[in-house]
Write a protein that holds these residues in place. Structure first.
Motif, mmCIF file in Angstrom:
data_model
loop_
_atom_site.group_PDB
_atom_site.id
_atom_site.type_symbol
_atom_site.label_atom_id
_atom_site.label_comp_id
_atom_site.label_asym_id
_atom_site.label_seq_id
_atom_site.Cartn_x
_atom_site.Cartn_y
_atom_site.Cartn_z
ATOM 1 N N ALA A 45 0.836 -1.194 0.000
ATOM 2 C CA ALA A 45 0.000 0.000 0.000
ATOM 3 C C ALA A 45 0.870 1.243 0.000
ATOM 4 C CB ALA A 45 -0.916 -0.003 1.220
ATOM 5 N N GLY A 46 0.519 2.190 -0.840
ATOM 6 C CA GLY A 46 1.282 3.430 -0.936
ATOM 7 C C GLY A 46 2.474 3.367 -1.859
ATOM 8 N N ALA A 47 2.710 2.200 -2.501
ATOM 9 C CA ALA A 47 3.901 2.045 -3.334
ATOM 10 C C ALA A 47 3.859 2.952 -4.560
ATOM 11 C CB ALA A 47 4.062 0.589 -3.762
ATOM 12 N N LEU A 48 2.694 3.085 -5.199
ATOM 13 C CA LEU A 48 2.624 3.932 -6.389
ATOM 14 C C LEU A 48 2.835 5.399 -6.034
ATOM 15 C CD1 LEU A 48 -0.230 2.371 -8.553
ATOM 16 C CD2 LEU A 48 2.244 2.082 -8.723
ATOM 17 N N ARG A 49 2.311 5.793 -4.894
ATOM 18 C CA ARG A 49 2.551 7.169 -4.445
ATOM 19 C C ARG A 49 4.046 7.392 -4.208
ATOM 20 N NH1 ARG A 49 -0.669 10.945 -2.031
ATOM 21 N NH2 ARG A 49 -2.388 9.454 -1.913
ATOM 22 N N ALA A 50 4.686 6.410 -3.563
ATOM 23 C CA ALA A 50 6.120 6.524 -3.310
ATOM 24 C C ALA A 50 6.912 6.512 -4.609
ATOM 25 C CB ALA A 50 6.574 5.377 -2.406
ATOM 26 N N ALA A 51 6.516 5.666 -5.552
ATOM 27 C CA ALA A 51 7.257 5.549 -6.805
ATOM 28 C C ALA A 51 7.154 6.817 -7.640
ATOM 29 C CB ALA A 51 6.753 4.346 -7.600
ATOM 30 N N THR A 52 5.944 7.333 -7.803
ATOM 31 C CA THR A 52 5.805 8.551 -8.596
ATOM 32 C C THR A 52 6.481 9.732 -7.905
ATOM 33 O OG1 THR A 52 3.614 8.888 -7.603
ATOM 34 C CG2 THR A 52 3.700 7.806 -9.746
ATOM 35 N N GLY A 53 6.388 9.758 -6.593
ATOM 36 C CA GLY A 53 7.096 10.819 -5.874
ATOM 37 C C GLY A 53 8.593 10.729 -6.055
ATOM 38 N N ALA A 54 9.123 9.491 -6.057
ATOM 39 C CA ALA A 54 10.563 9.306 -6.231
ATOM 40 C C ALA A 54 11.013 9.736 -7.618
ATOM 41 C CB ALA A 54 10.941 7.854 -5.976
ATOM 42 N N THR A 55 10.195 9.487 -8.631
ATOM 43 C CA THR A 55 10.593 9.915 -9.978
ATOM 44 C C THR A 55 10.643 11.429 -10.077
ATOM 45 O OG1 THR A 55 8.303 9.862 -10.796
ATOM 46 C CG2 THR A 55 9.605 7.840 -11.023
ATOM 47 N N GLU A 56 9.744 12.086 -9.367
ATOM 48 C CA GLU A 56 9.757 13.550 -9.377
ATOM 49 C C GLU A 56 10.953 14.095 -8.605
ATOM 50 O OE1 GLU A 56 6.014 14.482 -7.710
ATOM 51 O OE2 GLU A 56 4.872 13.673 -9.402
ATOM 52 N N LEU A 57 11.254 13.451 -7.469
ATOM 53 C CA LEU A 57 12.333 13.936 -6.610
ATOM 54 C C LEU A 57 13.710 13.581 -7.147
ATOM 55 C CD1 LEU A 57 13.014 15.309 -3.913
ATOM 56 C CD2 LEU A 57 12.872 13.080 -2.826
ATOM 57 N N CYS A 58 13.853 12.341 -7.626
ATOM 58 C CA CYS A 58 15.169 11.848 -8.041
ATOM 59 C C CYS A 58 15.418 11.968 -9.535
ATOM 60 C CB CYS A 58 15.328 10.378 -7.653
ATOM 61 S SG CYS A 58 15.026 10.025 -5.925
ATOM 62 N N GLY A 59 14.354 12.144 -10.299
ATOM 63 C CA GLY A 59 14.526 12.107 -11.739
ATOM 64 C C GLY A 59 14.818 13.446 -12.371
ATOM 65 N N ALA A 60 14.850 14.494 -11.556
ATOM 66 C CA ALA A 60 15.136 15.809 -12.128
ATOM 67 C C ALA A 60 16.583 15.885 -12.594
ATOM 68 C CB ALA A 60 14.860 16.895 -11.085
ATOM 69 N N ALA A 61 16.802 16.725 -13.594
ATOM 70 C CA ALA A 61 18.142 16.853 -14.153
ATOM 71 C C ALA A 61 19.090 17.511 -13.170
ATOM 72 C CB ALA A 61 18.094 17.657 -15.438
ATOM 73 N N VAL A 62 20.281 17.006 -13.107
ATOM 74 C CA VAL A 62 21.367 17.598 -12.339
ATOM 75 C C VAL A 62 22.500 17.835 -13.325
ATOM 76 C CG1 VAL A 62 23.024 17.274 -10.486
ATOM 77 C CG2 VAL A 62 20.690 16.450 -10.203
ATOM 78 N N GLU A 63 22.804 19.092 -13.574
ATOM 79 C CA GLU A 63 23.788 19.431 -14.605
ATOM 80 C C GLU A 63 23.396 18.773 -15.937
ATOM 81 O OE1 GLU A 63 27.511 18.142 -13.110
ATOM 82 O OE2 GLU A 63 27.565 19.573 -11.460
ATOM 83 N N SER A 64 22.066 18.841 -16.242
ATOM 84 C CA SER A 64 21.522 18.286 -17.486
ATOM 85 C C SER A 64 21.661 16.780 -17.568
ATOM 86 C CB SER A 64 22.195 18.934 -18.716
ATOM 87 O OG SER A 64 22.010 20.328 -18.707
ATOM 88 N N ARG A 65 21.891 16.087 -16.444
ATOM 89 C CA ARG A 65 22.019 14.632 -16.457
ATOM 90 C C ARG A 65 21.058 14.043 -15.424
ATOM 91 N NH1 ARG A 65 26.609 12.293 -18.279
ATOM 92 N NH2 ARG A 65 25.375 10.398 -18.003
ATOM 93 N N THR A 119 -0.206 14.854 -0.020
ATOM 94 C CA THR A 119 0.949 15.112 -0.880
ATOM 95 C C THR A 119 1.664 16.361 -0.385
ATOM 96 O OG1 THR A 119 -0.200 16.564 -2.447
ATOM 97 C CG2 THR A 119 -0.324 14.184 -2.863
ATOM 98 N N GLU A 120 2.893 16.520 -0.843
ATOM 99 C CA GLU A 120 3.654 17.708 -0.453
ATOM 100 C C GLU A 120 2.993 18.977 -0.971
ATOM 101 O OE1 GLU A 120 8.040 19.505 -1.405
ATOM 102 O OE2 GLU A 120 7.924 17.372 -0.883
ATOM 103 N N ASP A 121 2.424 18.908 -2.168
ATOM 104 C CA ASP A 121 1.733 20.080 -2.719
ATOM 105 C C ASP A 121 0.550 20.469 -1.843
ATOM 106 O OD1 ASP A 121 3.474 20.284 -4.836
ATOM 107 O OD2 ASP A 121 2.208 19.163 -6.229
ATOM 108 N N GLU A 122 -0.204 19.473 -1.402
ATOM 109 C CA GLU A 122 -1.341 19.767 -0.527
ATOM 110 C C GLU A 122 -0.880 20.365 0.792
ATOM 111 O OE1 GLU A 122 -4.147 16.058 -2.140
ATOM 112 O OE2 GLU A 122 -3.446 16.100 -0.069
ATOM 113 N N LEU A 123 0.228 19.875 1.308
ATOM 114 C CA LEU A 123 0.745 20.400 2.572
ATOM 115 C C LEU A 123 1.166 21.855 2.419
ATOM 116 C CD1 LEU A 123 1.487 19.694 5.500
ATOM 117 C CD2 LEU A 123 3.755 19.061 4.680
ATOM 118 N N ALA A 124 1.873 22.159 1.349
ATOM 119 C CA ALA A 124 2.292 23.541 1.122
ATOM 120 C C ALA A 124 1.082 24.457 0.959
ATOM 121 C CB ALA A 124 3.197 23.612 -0.103
#
Length: 747
Positions: free
Chosen positions: A99-119, A672-677
């Protein structure tokens, strides 16, 4: 817009597992999880039928029927080709999504998948739990490693230790474009090979220690007949991964790490001694040939026994390995025997000393206090001891404190360290024993002794015997011993009728309930404006700033604590006039990051080691928490409480809860973090609806907390005052909590 994530479910329907797998996915998709697509690649009639039914119910499910007995690698390849999501998550039909795995997975892609120095990251490693026929959702050992690695995408050669994360595919999120570009290499072997290949080929790898997979391990008797290669199937994936790594010309550190992992795995199979003699020797010989072929130039063997075993494997010295194993068995036996003798002797000395003290009379003027497993002066015992000095100075308090915590005691605190001669003396002769947890099993309950259990929170999560149905929470607990400890209680202190009822069912015994309130919460009514200002000044909170205390709880299914928020991003969204007080150890390093800058500017403060926590509550304008019992204590201040319940379903399932927090929250609730903010930027954190919810919550859970709890406990237990003559509990509407920071400035 393409979906953010595609879950590729693949495999046959065996013993109902595929149906359970789909149910675990469908529950989360149909509950409103946006940006998720599910491709179901069934490889037998049962799986194909279930896939078709799921697709008919929900257009986000895509049925991809494959021929019977399609290999897993081919099923994964076909599912990935059909997927339209930006990221892929492969899920075997025998496993489940917690339970909650899809929320964690999509959140991780947003948090970890952003570009760092275009990579950006090509692969995100996440955590998993493992279920067997006799255990449920046991935590993996990967959590601490993932937590230390952090979210920032890095080249795999920068963290070769990540090769040690369990070689599964369900704990890896894969960028679709990366898979498409390298699918010929990535899908060329079994799951173990592909799990390693993803990390070896990736340009950048990131980590998140949230759980996305329940790996289900079946009993051997229920599995299909073993394949011809048997344990030899553990050799080829490593050899293929080593060959791939060599062709990629990656830095040597990766190859050295992979080599140690493969030889360790092969030696584990051998040392398990589950293979018959001839098969064991044959496997050893095959592994030896592979080890010699894969050994990197200049490889340094591990120190100690592991290095010796590795050298014997490389040399093909099977007889020598057997002699070493036998010798090591004898050595372990001898060492264990010596340790047992030492412990036995030491135990006898301590037991004799304790027994002698038990024969001496009780001291009516002696009280022993302990809190949080001998951590020092704190919590309800600390507040009771303080009140004892005022009302009953003739009773002498002695604190039980571990040796490491002695330097942190307030000056002049009389204390004993467990195992010392004086410890035996005071434990045997004290008339009063006060603790917010249990004393050790060996402590004898003497006639005339009074044991006071103060507890250390109002229970939302299941406690005591109620933990039995939840394996992650019950791990390591001996419930028979627990009940023997509970039988020593004379009094159980509670803060509300809810706690009284829950303690009665969780800890059934013959003690007396003291519905007097939690003594540690007295400070919320005794503190004045000067104290509130002084604590804020100590913490460095600027005058006029809004201070939010973020205090999440521990999760039994995670190996280490990490924030469920991107603290840097959250602080920026709240603006420069907000300070975050973070109560918990988080894994952000001291490297130059947005969070480091915010810490330097005093906008994010790590208050994990600050004691007492009650002062942090006094200094803050509002509380952000998830399922921590701090919410019940904080409500006494009648200040806003905001609940961030991003993984409520996982927590409720793995820990068990006594009521539905989502339906009975003390204030605004975010998923979600957006809702919290949004709650804080819109003003909803402190609006009339928030105040109304808090009033209902306070009426239920702050029932006996009125600022005089410690006095009632001391008078009742230590001075023998009858219940009817104790100070009555002040009604809620007549109580005056400590001033808010805003009020403290005006006074």
């Amino acid at each position: 817009m393409p979906p953010r994530l595609t879950v590729v479910v693949h495999g046959p329907e065996v013993r109902g597992r595929f149906a359970e797998c789909l149910e675990s996915v469908e529950r989360q998709v149909t509950s409103g999880r946006p940006g998720v697509e599910v491709v179901v690649a069934g490889t037998d009639a049962g799986a194909r039928r279930l896939a078709g039914e799921a697709a008919a119910r929900d257009p986000r499910f895509v049925s991809l029927p494959l021929p019977d007995s399609t290999p897993d690698a081919e099923a994964r390849r076909a599912g990935a080709e059909r997927a339209s999501g930006e990221w892929l998550l492969f899920l075997r039909g025998k496993d489940r999504l917690p339970a909650g795995a899809l929320r964690a997975a999509t959140g991780a892609t947003e948090l970890c998948g952003a570009a760092v120095e275009s990579r950006p990251a090509d692969v995100v490693l996440m955590d998993h739990v493992r279920t067997t026929w006799h255990t449920g959702a046991a935590p993996s050992p990967d959590g601490p490693l993932l937590a230390r690695a952090g979210h920032a995408p890095v080249p795999p050669d920068a963290r070769p230790e990540l090769l040690g994360v369990a070689p599964l595919l369900g704990n890896r999120l894969v960028r679709s474009a990366f898979w498409a570009a390298h699918h010929e290499v990535l899908a060329a072997g079994n799951e173990r090979y592909t799990a390693y290949a993803l990390l070896l080929v990736a340009g950048r790898v990131a980590c998140a220690d949230q759980i996305v997979l329940e790996d289900r391990v079946e009993r051997a008797a229920t599995l299909p007949p073993p394949t011809a290669d048997g344990p030899f199937g553990l050799i080829e994936p490593y050899v293929a991964a080593d060959s791939l790594l060599t062709s990629l010309h990656r830095p040597a550190a990766l190859r050295h790490r992979l080599y140690d992992l493969m030889t360790h795995e092969w030696l584990r199979v051998i040392s398990a001694r589950t293979l018959p003699g001839d098969a064991a020797e044959e496997f050893f010989r095959a592994a030896s040939r592979a080890a010699r072929a894969c050994r990197p130039p200049g490889h340094e063997r591990p120190e100690g026994l592991e290095g010796v075993r590795q050298s014997l494997l490389e040399a093909g010295a099977y007889r020598g390995y057997l002699r070493l194993a036998a010798l090591n068995d004898r050595r372990r036996g001898l060492r264990a025997g010596v340790r047992r003798q030492r412990r036995k002797l030491g135990g006898k000395v301590r037991a004799r000393r304790y027994q002698g003290a038990l024969e001496r009379p009780l001291d009516p003027r002696l009280a022993v206090f302990s809190a949080y497993w001998d951590r020092g002066v704190a919590c309800n015992p600390g507040a009771i001891a303080e009140e004892l000095r005022r009302l009953a100075p003739h009773i002498h308090p002695v604190w039980v404190v571990s040796g490491a915590r002695v330097p942190l005691l307030p000056p002049g605190t009389d204390h004993v360290v467990p195992g010392t001669p004086r410890y035996s003396e005071v434990m045997a002769r004290a008339t009063y024993l006060v603790n917010n947890v249990n004393f050790p099993n060996a402590v004898v309950k003497r006639p005339g002794q009074v044991h006071v259990q103060t507890h250390h929170g109002t229970p939302l999560k299941c406690m005591g015997l109620d933990q039995i149905p939840y394996p992650a929470a019950a791990k390591g607990l001996n419930f028979r011993q627990l009940l023997r400890r509970v039988d020593k209680w004379d009094y159980s202190v509670t803060a509300n009728a809810h706690s009284t009822r829950m303690w009665q069912r969780a800890y059934p015994s013959g003690y007396t309930e003291l519905e007097h309130g939690y003594p540690r919460n007295d400070v919320f009514y005794a503190a004045d404006a000067e104290r509130v200002r002084a604590v804020r000044a100590r913490l460095g909170i600027p005058p006029g700033a809004r201070a939010l205390l973020y205090a999440p709880t521990h999760r039994d299914y995670e190996a280490t604590w990490s924030p469920r928020l991107d603290l840097a991003r959250f602080a920026e969204r709240l603006g420069p006039d907000t300070v975050l007080l973070v109560r918990g150890h988080y894994f952000y390093s001291g490297a130059p990051t947005p969070l480091a800058g915010l810490r330097a500017a005093g906008r994010v403060l790590d208050v994990s080691a600050y004691d007492p926590v009650e002062e942090l509550a006094l200094a803050s304008d509002a509380l952000i928490t998830d399922y921590s019992s701090i919410m019940f204590d904080y409500a006494n201040l009648d200040r806003p409480v905001v609940v961030y319940a991003d993984d409520w379903e996982v927590y409720r399932r793995t820990r068990g809860v006594y009521f539905d927090l989502l339906a009975e929250a003390p204030g605004p609730l975010a998923r979600t973090e957006d809702e919290l903010a949004e709650i804080f930027t819109s003003g909803a954190w402190n609006d009339p609806a928030s105040a109304a919810a808090r009033t209902v919550f306070r009426r239920r859970f702050c029932e006996f907390d009125d600022g005089r709890a410690a006095e009632r406990v001391v008078r009742r237990v230590f001075l023998g005052t009858p219940e009817a003559r104790l100070p009555p509990v002040l009604p809620l509407h007549e109580r005056t909590p400590a001033p808010t920071p805003e009020e403290a400035v005006r006074r």
